[in-house]
Write an enzyme that holds these catalytic residues in place. Structure first.
Site, PDB file in Angstrom:
ATOM      1  N   LYS A 205     -11.571 -20.987 -13.054  1.00 42.36           N
ATOM      2  CA  LYS A 205     -11.751 -20.444 -11.707  1.00 42.36           C
ATOM      3  C   LYS A 205     -11.496 -21.573 -10.716  1.00 42.36           C
ATOM      4  O   LYS A 205     -12.219 -22.570 -10.690  1.00 42.36           O
ATOM      5  CB  LYS A 205     -13.174 -19.915 -11.559  1.00 42.36           C
ATOM      6  CG  LYS A 205     -13.463 -19.376 -10.174  1.00 42.36           C
ATOM      7  CD  LYS A 205     -14.854 -18.772 -10.095  1.00 42.36           C
ATOM      8  CE  LYS A 205     -15.137 -18.225  -8.712  1.00 42.36           C
ATOM      9  NZ  LYS A 205     -16.477 -17.636  -8.611  1.00 42.36           N
ATOM     10  N   LYS A 258      -8.306 -17.322 -12.743  1.00 41.31           N
ATOM     11  CA  LYS A 258      -8.542 -16.768 -11.409  1.00 41.31           C
ATOM     12  C   LYS A 258      -8.203 -17.801 -10.350  1.00 41.31           C
ATOM     13  O   LYS A 258      -8.601 -18.957 -10.512  1.00 41.31           O
ATOM     14  CB  LYS A 258     -10.018 -16.390 -11.322  1.00 41.31           C
ATOM     15  CG  LYS A 258     -10.433 -15.821  -9.994  1.00 41.31           C
ATOM     16  CD  LYS A 258     -11.925 -15.631  -9.977  1.00 41.31           C
ATOM     17  CE  LYS A 258     -12.314 -15.221  -8.558  1.00 41.31           C
ATOM     18  NZ  LYS A 258     -13.707 -15.214  -8.317  1.00 41.31           N
TER      19      LYS A 258
HETATM   20  C1  PBG Z   1     -18.816 -15.338  -7.140  1.00 43.73           C
HETATM   21  C2  PBG Z   1     -17.432 -14.829  -7.102  1.00 43.73           C
HETATM   22  C3  PBG Z   1     -16.417 -15.021  -6.138  1.00 43.73           C
HETATM   23  C4  PBG Z   1     -15.352 -14.199  -6.520  1.00 43.73           C
HETATM   24  C5  PBG Z   1     -15.730 -13.568  -7.692  1.00 43.73           C
HETATM   25  N1  PBG Z   1     -17.003 -13.977  -8.041  1.00 43.73           N
HETATM   26  C6  PBG Z   1     -16.412 -15.797  -4.882  1.00 43.73           C
HETATM   27  C7  PBG Z   1     -16.395 -17.264  -4.888  1.00 43.73           C
HETATM   28  O1  PBG Z   1     -16.370 -17.924  -5.919  1.00 43.73           O
HETATM   29  O2  PBG Z   1     -16.471 -17.785  -3.782  1.00 43.73           O
HETATM   30  C8  PBG Z   1     -14.061 -14.028  -5.765  1.00 43.73           C
HETATM   31  C9  PBG Z   1     -13.391 -12.723  -5.965  1.00 43.73           C
HETATM   32  C10 PBG Z   1     -12.333 -12.374  -4.983  1.00 43.73           C
HETATM   33  O3  PBG Z   1     -11.952 -13.146  -4.079  1.00 43.73           O
HETATM   34  O4  PBG Z   1     -11.838 -11.249  -5.089  1.00 43.73           O
HETATM   35  N2  PBG Z   1     -18.964 -16.687  -7.318  1.00 43.73           N
END
Ligand code: PBG
Length: 336
Positions: A205, A258
Site C-alpha cells: 500500500k 494499491k
Molecule cells: C484506510 C484506507 C484508506 C484507503 C483504504 N483503506 C485510506 C488511507 O490509507 O489513507 C484508500 C482507499 C481509496 O482511496 O479508495 N487506511
C-alpha cells in the site's frame, strides 16, 4: 552482416497478417486474452453510524455513505448484480485517541456486518481493518511522541479483526501498514477460534495522493503530518515485493497492491512471483478522475472504466476492488 531480425523489419513478411484475427467481433472474442467479469469485483461500501439516509460523496459521484438502515437494500442490489463481495468501511459516531470505535462490539462495522449477513447471506464480507477512521488525529495507529507506535497498534488491530470476525466477517483486510500486522491478526483470530476467517492483506500500500476522495468519504485524513512513515514510497517496486513476501509468510491468504492503475508494473511483477490470489485496489482517485472527465465530456466514462479494469486484470490481478463494480457489472451484462 545483417541479422534475420533486420531482414524482417526491413521487409515484413506478408505471410504474417495479425489483422486477420481482428476482422470480426466474433474472431476478436475468440482470441481475446483477458476477460472481465463481475465475479472478480469487490465493491467498497461506506457505512455511517450518524446518518439516517444515504449521502452522496461529493468527490465520488454515484458513491454514497450509507446509513445502517439503508444497507440491507444496497447489499441485495449488489448480490443481484452477481458481485461476490463487499469491503466494509465505517464512519463511527465518536472518535478518540485509541480509535476505540474500531473494536467496539456495537461499532459501526460490527453492526454493518450483522446486517449484511442477514440481508445477503451469500455475499463474501470483507472488512477494512485500520484505525484511521476512528482516531481523533486520523492516523492509522496509536500516536506516541508524534509518530505512530507500531507494536502498540498491533494489539488494537488484532482486537479489531477479532471483533469483525465475531460479527461474521469472512475476510479481514489489514490496511494500516504496521509491521507484523498480518501475524498479529492471524494469531489473535486463531486464539479466538476464527480459524476460517481469511486475511486479505493490503501488502503493498503506497503513500498515494490518489486516496484524497476516500479520505473525504471516510473522514480519515490525518490532522497532522502524512502517512509516509508507514505507507510505502510510490517509487519502490522491490520493496513492494518484499512486503508481499512478508505478508504471505505471516499468513496472508490474499495479498493486495494499491493503488492499481499507476502500479500495474508492481501487479505484473507480483503475479509472476506468487501463487496466492492477488488483489488490486483501484482507489478513489482513480474513480474520481474518470468520473470527472466523463462529466465534462472529455472521456467516455464507460469505455475508459472498462479499459482500465481490463488493464488491471491483464497485469495479473485476480480480484479488483473498484467503485465501478456496480456500473461495470451492468455494462458487462448489457454486452452479453
Ligand atoms: C484506510 C484506507 C484508506 C484507503 C483504504 N483503506 C485510506 C488511507 O490509507 O489513507 C484508500 C482507499 C481509496 O482511496 O479508495 N487506511
Amino acid at each position: 552482416m545483417k541479422s534475420d531480425l533486420y531482414e524482417l523489419t526491413a521487409k515484413p513478411s506478408m505471410t504474417q497478417r495479425p489483422r486477420r484475427l481482428r476482422r470480426t467481433e466474433t474472431l476478436r472474442l475468440l482470441v481475446r486474452e483477458t476477460g472481465l467479469s463481475a465475479s472478480t469485483f469487490v465493491y467498497p461500501v461506506f457505512v455511517d453510524q450518524r446518518i439516517t439516509k444515504p449521502e452522496e460523496v461529493p468527490s465520488m459521484p454515484g458513491i454514497f455513505r450509507l446509513s445502517l438502515s439503508s444497507l440491507a437494500g444496497e447489499v441485495s442490489e449488489i448480490e443481484a448484480l452477481k458481485i461476490p463481495s463487499v469491503m466494509v468501511f465505517g464512519l463511527p459516531d465518536r472518535k478518540d485517541a485509541l480509535g476505540s470505535g474500531a473494536y467496539a462490539n456495537d461499532g459501526v462495522v460490527q453492526q454493518a456486518v450483522r446486517v449484511i449477513k442477514k440481508a445477503a447471506p451469500q455475499l463474501v464480507i470483507a472488512t477494512d481493518v485500520c484505525l484511521c477512521e476512528y482516531t481523533d488525529h486520523g492516523h492509522c495507529g496509536v500516536v506516541r511522541g508524534g509518530v505512530v507506535a507500531n507494536d502498540e497498534t498491533l494489539k488494537l488491530l488484532a482486537r479489531t479483526a477479532v471483533s469483525h470476525a465475531e460479527a461474521g466477517a469472512d475476510i479481514v483486510c489489514p490496511s494500516a501498514m504496521m509491521d507484523g500486522q498480518v501475524r498479529a491478526i492471524r494469531t489473535a483470530l486463531d486464539e479466538h477460534g476464527h480459524i476460517d476467517t481469511s486475511i486479505l492483506a493490503y501488502s503493498a500500500k503506497h503513500a498515494s495522493s490518489f486516496y484524497g476522495p476516500f479520505r473525504e468519504a471516510a473522514e480519515s485524513a490525518p490532522l497532522f503530518g502524512d502517512r509516509r512513515g508507514y505507507q510505502m514510497d510510490p517509487a519502490n517496486r522491490r520493496e513492494a515485493l518484499r512486503e508481499i513476501a512478508l505478508d504471505i509468510s505471516e499468513g496472508a491468504d490474499i495479498v493486495m497492491v494499491k493503488p492499481a492503475l499507476s502500479y500495474l508494473d508492481v501487479i505484473a511483477e507480483a503475479r509472476k512471483r506468487i501463487t496466492v490470489p492477488l488483489a488490486a485496489y483501484s482507489v478513489s482517485g482513480e474513480y474520481a478522475m474518470i468520473k470527472a472527465a466523463g462529466e465534462r465530456g472529455w472521456l467516455n466514462e464507460k469505455s475508459v472504466a472498462l479499459e482500465v479494469l481490463t488493464a488491471i486484470k491483464r497485469a495479473g490481478a485476480d480480484i479488483i476492488i473498484t467503485y465501478f463494480a456496480k456500473e461495470a457489472a451492468r455494462w458487462l451484462q448489457e454486452a452479453n
